[in-house]
Scaffold this motif. Sequence first.
Motif, short mmCIF file in Angstrom:
data_model
loop_
_atom_site.label_atom_id
_atom_site.label_comp_id
_atom_site.label_asym_id
_atom_site.label_seq_id
_atom_site.Cartn_x
_atom_site.Cartn_y
_atom_site.Cartn_z
N LYS A 1 2.15 -1.25 1.96
CA LYS A 1 3.35 -2.08 2.05
C LYS A 1 3.83 -2.06 3.50
N TRP A 2 4.17 -3.24 3.99
CA TRP A 2 4.57 -3.37 5.39
C TRP A 2 5.98 -3.92 5.54
N GLU A 3 6.65 -3.44 6.56
CA GLU A 3 7.93 -4.04 6.99
C GLU A 3 7.66 -4.76 8.30
N LYS B 1 7.23 11.35 5.94
CA LYS B 1 8.67 11.09 6.06
C LYS B 1 9.16 11.14 7.51
N ILE C 1 5.76 -1.85 10.30
CA ILE C 1 5.87 -0.45 9.89
C ILE C 1 5.29 -0.27 8.49
N ASN C 2 4.40 0.70 8.36
CA ASN C 2 3.79 0.98 7.06
C ASN C 2 4.77 1.80 6.20
N THR C 3 5.55 1.13 5.39
CA THR C 3 6.59 1.79 4.59
C THR C 3 6.03 2.55 3.39
N SER C 4 4.78 2.31 3.03
CA SER C 4 4.19 2.99 1.87
C SER C 4 3.63 4.36 2.22
N SER C 5 3.65 4.71 3.52
CA SER C 5 3.16 6.02 3.95
C SER C 5 4.04 7.13 3.38
N LYS D 1 6.36 7.11 10.20
CA LYS D 1 5.58 6.11 9.50
C LYS D 1 4.59 5.47 10.47
#
Length: 238
Positions: free
Chosen positions: A132-134, A158, A151-155, A161
């Motif tokens: 998932k990307w922002e 914490k 930004i890879n929000t699924s990583s 990212k």
Amino acid sequence: MKNFLLSLIFILFTFSIKCQTFSGKVTYEVKLTFTKENLKQMELNNNKATNTMRKVLQNSTDTNVLLKFTSNQSHYEVIKKLEINDRKPLNMTYSIAGGSKQYITDLIVNKNTMKECELLEECFLIEQPVLKWELTQETKLIGGYLCYKAINTSSKNKKKKPIAWYSPKIPASFGPKHYFGLPGLILELEETAVVFKVKEIILNPKEKVKVIVKEGTKISQEEYNKKLKKAYTQFYEN
């Protein structure tokens, strides 16, 4: 409205690349960004662990990797596979870049598969989770291409990212390792300890690009992790 427009752009981009013939080869240079200063900030159990990590950092040299892609598929691997044995120190950069693993992306089924053949003495095709990307409006020039930050929000990390810089000017929804799904080719990728920077791009080369997936046992990441724990029980217990 902003998110809607970005989503619309991505849908149109995905449709367009599936309707055209396009291929290329991209070489990235992978550099270690984890430094001795970072090591000082870590709370390691003893001096032996600290000294081991210091030696690993000293022996971690830059690594080149290759991404080949067609309109709908890509293949990624480390270019130079090092001989790692008792006499060869661990190259952290090489390992994080992928080591002996290969990554294959198929946009038609929207999947990335990691091929692993060494740890369990058998080749496995391990399906990777969809990212998932922002998408942001932050930009910078890389190799003459205007790139946008994502930004890879699924990583699960914490603290940091993964960040990708992609160029819509190159209609290829691919990148290093398992990173894909952006409306443009990833030219730079920032992970926790390394950065992937584009070194050379060859678009539509004269020699036809072929993405060939070799045989292996298809398996989910969860099932593969269970096999690893069973095979390396002592390692996981420690």
